[in-house]
Design a protein around this motif. Structure first.
Motif, PDB file in Angstrom:
ATOM      1  N   LEU A 219      -9.492   2.587  -7.712  1.00 16.90           N
ATOM      2  CA  LEU A 219      -9.526   1.127  -7.802  1.00 16.90           C
ATOM      3  C   LEU A 219      -9.302   0.482  -6.440  1.00 16.90           C
ATOM      4  O   LEU A 219      -9.949  -0.514  -6.086  1.00 16.90           O
ATOM      5  CB  LEU A 219      -8.474   0.638  -8.794  1.00 16.90           C
ATOM      6  N   SER A 220      -8.399   1.049  -5.643  1.00 18.79           N
ATOM      7  CA  SER A 220      -8.152   0.519  -4.304  1.00 18.79           C
ATOM      8  C   SER A 220      -9.414   0.619  -3.444  1.00 18.79           C
ATOM      9  O   SER A 220      -9.783  -0.336  -2.742  1.00 18.79           O
ATOM     10  CB  SER A 220      -6.995   1.265  -3.637  1.00 18.79           C
ATOM     11  N   LEU A 221     -10.078   1.773  -3.495  1.00 13.82           N
ATOM     12  CA  LEU A 221     -11.296   1.947  -2.699  1.00 13.82           C
ATOM     13  C   LEU A 221     -12.412   1.008  -3.149  1.00 13.82           C
ATOM     14  O   LEU A 221     -13.316   0.692  -2.371  1.00 13.82           O
ATOM     15  CB  LEU A 221     -11.767   3.397  -2.771  1.00 13.82           C
ATOM     16  N   LEU A 222     -12.341   0.559  -4.389  1.00 13.62           N
ATOM     17  CA  LEU A 222     -13.318  -0.393  -4.907  1.00 13.62           C
ATOM     18  C   LEU A 222     -12.928  -1.844  -4.621  1.00 13.62           C
ATOM     19  O   LEU A 222     -13.630  -2.768  -5.010  1.00 13.62           O
ATOM     20  CB  LEU A 222     -13.497  -0.198  -6.418  1.00 13.62           C
ATOM     21  N   GLY A 223     -11.792  -2.036  -3.953  1.00 13.83           N
ATOM     22  CA  GLY A 223     -11.365  -3.383  -3.604  1.00 13.83           C
ATOM     23  C   GLY A 223     -10.740  -4.150  -4.746  1.00 13.83           C
ATOM     24  O   GLY A 223     -10.793  -5.381  -4.778  1.00 13.83           O
ATOM     25  N   TYR A 224     -10.116  -3.442  -5.682  1.00 11.99           N
ATOM     26  CA  TYR A 224      -9.516  -4.102  -6.841  1.00 11.99           C
ATOM     27  C   TYR A 224      -8.407  -5.040  -6.385  1.00 11.99           C
ATOM     28  O   TYR A 224      -7.521  -4.650  -5.615  1.00 11.99           O
ATOM     29  CB  TYR A 224      -8.968  -3.065  -7.818  1.00 11.99           C
ATOM     30  N   ARG A 225      -8.440  -6.247  -6.902  1.00 11.19           N
ATOM     31  CA  ARG A 225      -7.510  -7.285  -6.452  1.00 11.19           C
ATOM     32  C   ARG A 225      -6.058  -6.912  -6.740  1.00 11.19           C
ATOM     33  O   ARG A 225      -5.731  -6.423  -7.823  1.00 11.19           O
ATOM     34  CB  ARG A 225      -7.839  -8.602  -7.145  1.00 11.19           C
ATOM     35  N   GLY A 226      -5.184  -7.169  -5.760  1.00 14.32           N
ATOM     36  CA  GLY A 226      -3.757  -6.941  -5.928  1.00 14.32           C
ATOM     37  C   GLY A 226      -3.282  -5.591  -5.444  1.00 14.32           C
ATOM     38  O   GLY A 226      -2.076  -5.359  -5.370  1.00 14.32           O
ATOM     39  N   LEU A 227      -4.214  -4.704  -5.115  1.00 13.52           N
ATOM     40  CA  LEU A 227      -3.829  -3.378  -4.621  1.00 13.52           C
ATOM     41  C   LEU A 227      -3.922  -3.328  -3.100  1.00 13.52           C
ATOM     42  O   LEU A 227      -4.782  -3.970  -2.490  1.00 13.52           O
ATOM     43  CB  LEU A 227      -4.740  -2.297  -5.208  1.00 13.52           C
ATOM     44  N   GLU A 228      -3.037  -2.549  -2.499  1.00 11.09           N
ATOM     45  CA  GLU A 228      -3.131  -2.314  -1.063  1.00 11.09           C
ATOM     46  C   GLU A 228      -4.296  -1.363  -0.785  1.00 11.09           C
ATOM     47  O   GLU A 228      -4.701  -0.574  -1.644  1.00 11.09           O
ATOM     48  CB  GLU A 228      -1.826  -1.706  -0.535  1.00 11.09           C
ATOM     49  N   ASP A 229      -4.820  -1.427   0.427  1.00 11.01           N
ATOM     50  CA  ASP A 229      -5.910  -0.538   0.818  1.00 11.01           C
ATOM     51  C   ASP A 229      -5.410   0.903   0.943  1.00 11.01           C
ATOM     52  O   ASP A 229      -4.337   1.161   1.521  1.00 11.01           O
ATOM     53  CB  ASP A 229      -6.498  -0.966   2.164  1.00 11.01           C
ATOM     54  N   LEU A 230      -6.209   1.819   0.435  1.00 19.65           N
ATOM     55  CA  LEU A 230      -5.960   3.253   0.599  1.00 19.65           C
ATOM     56  C   LEU A 230      -6.923   3.784   1.643  1.00 19.65           C
ATOM     57  O   LEU A 230      -8.118   3.456   1.613  1.00 19.65           O
ATOM     58  CB  LEU A 230      -6.188   3.986  -0.724  1.00 19.65           C
ATOM     59  N   ASP A 231      -6.439   4.577   2.566  1.00 20.50           N
ATOM     60  CA  ASP A 231      -7.334   5.214   3.529  1.00 20.50           C
ATOM     61  C   ASP A 231      -7.987   6.418   2.866  1.00 20.50           C
ATOM     62  O   ASP A 231      -7.285   7.314   2.380  1.00 20.50           O
ATOM     63  CB  ASP A 231      -6.553   5.654   4.769  1.00 20.50           C
ATOM     64  N   PRO A 232      -9.319   6.497   2.822  1.00 18.50           N
ATOM     65  CA  PRO A 232      -9.999   7.575   2.113  1.00 18.50           C
ATOM     66  C   PRO A 232     -10.017   8.891   2.860  1.00 18.50           C
ATOM     67  O   PRO A 232     -10.334   9.931   2.268  1.00 18.50           O
ATOM     68  CB  PRO A 232     -11.417   7.032   1.940  1.00 18.50           C
TER      69      PRO A 232
END
Length: 328
Positions: free
Chosen positions: A289-302
């Motif tokens: 979800l983070s990699l998809l830009g889901y609102r409210g989540l911090e960015d995850l480095d892939p």
């Protein structure tokens, strides 16, 4: 779609992860001892991405990690009195970095342990017993990079083995000659990203193979003719993010699939709707979800599978792609 599966149930997932360490009398707790270090990393990373890093006790976590130190080997095991292993060692390093406690590690000894496991072919064994896999190669390169000791690696030999694992479909397998699998595609792609050797990838062909992992219900599978599984939301998307191919899949359908696998009563995310949740799929569902830009989540480095702000602070951030933040 019901309200319970139309949004990420963050408070419930936080409580679910908190509860995992409270069941020390359960048989399952002891049957999963070999995954304990990894499970703590999965739980902590998911909490951090959801903005609840402090939901678990920092000092208790650091104490547990250090109790898994194998002084004979100079690295970490998955549980106290377990033999040192590359996977557990990487998870320990990641936990301590997130908790700002890397100074507790004897870096020189850990680096010596990691480098001792590289085989003449360039692949890495996971431990002294000799099982080899491209996942262990990634664990080694990731850990060396996080420790600032990547220059000690024989990078050409490492890349040479990954090249042997490349298949006609653009993907990579666990060992030379093995079929392409999404998890191995990601570890090989991320390793090549760390080593600045993405030129080794046929990016158009691999991007097509990864996009083909999406099934009509929106979920992703790990290889052709297999069922969808929430964990591949990370294993497929991370490679696509590194290669800037995320728009090649239907993001909204994948988001809906991940959310439908949540347990709306007790929290946690399962491999697919209706199954029992676990911390592995909870972590990788949140990661996807983070990699998809889901609102409210911090960015995850892939590349490192860690909070992007930490990787950026360490000067290791790679250029990668995420979709614009989604409005719920």
């Amino acid at each position: 779609m019901s309200d319970s599966s139309s949004k990420l149930l963050v408070p419930l997932h936080v409580k679910y992860i908190q509860s995992l360490g409270e069941s020390k009398d359960d048989l399952m707790y002891h049957l999963t001892a070999h995954l304990r270090m990894n499970a703590i990393y999965w739980g902590l990373t998911a909490l951090t991405i959801m903005g609840h890093k402090d939901a678990l006790d920092r000092e208790e976590m650091i104490d547990f990690v250090m109790s898994c130190w194998d002084d004979e080997a100079g690295a970490f095991g998955a549980h106290p009195d377990h033999d040192a292993h590359l996977h557990a060692t990487l998870s320990a390093i990641q936990i301590l970095i997130i908790q700002d406690a890397l100074d507790r590690v004897d870096v020189d000894r850990v680096v010596k342990f990691i480098l001792s496991l590289q085989q003449p072919s360039g692949v890495f064994a996971g431990d002294q017993w000799g099982e080899v896999d491209t996942r262990f190669l990634y664990c080694a390169v990731n850990a060396l990079s996080l420790l600032g000791r990547l220059h000690e690696l024989d990078a050409d030999k490492t890349v040479g083995y990954i090249r042997q694992c490349r298949n006609f479909d653009g993907g990579f397998g666990a060992v030379a000659g093995a079929e392409s699998h999404a998890a191995m595609v990601t570890v090989c792609t991320a390793t090549l990203a760390i080593l600045d050797r993405l030129d080794e990838i046929d990016q158009a062909t691999l991007g097509w193979w990864l996009a083909e992992r999406q099934l009509p219900n929106g979920g992703l599978n790990g290889r052709p003719e297999k069922l969808e599984d929430v964990c591949y939301s990370y294993w497929v998307l991370s490679a696509m993010a590194i290669l800037k191919k995320v728009p090649w899949i239907d993001a909204e359908k994948l988001i809906a699939f991940i959310l439908s696998a949540q347990d709306p009563e007790h929290g946690g995310i399962a491999d697919r709707p209706g199954d029992q949740p676990d911390v592995f799929h909870t972590h990788f569902g949140v990661a996807g979800l983070s990699l998809l830009g889901y609102r409210g989540l911090e960015d995850l480095d892939p590349v490192y599978c860690m909070p992007a702000k930490i990787i950026e602070r360490m000067g290791l951030r790679k250029d990668w792609e995420a979709l614009p933040r989604r409005v719920e």
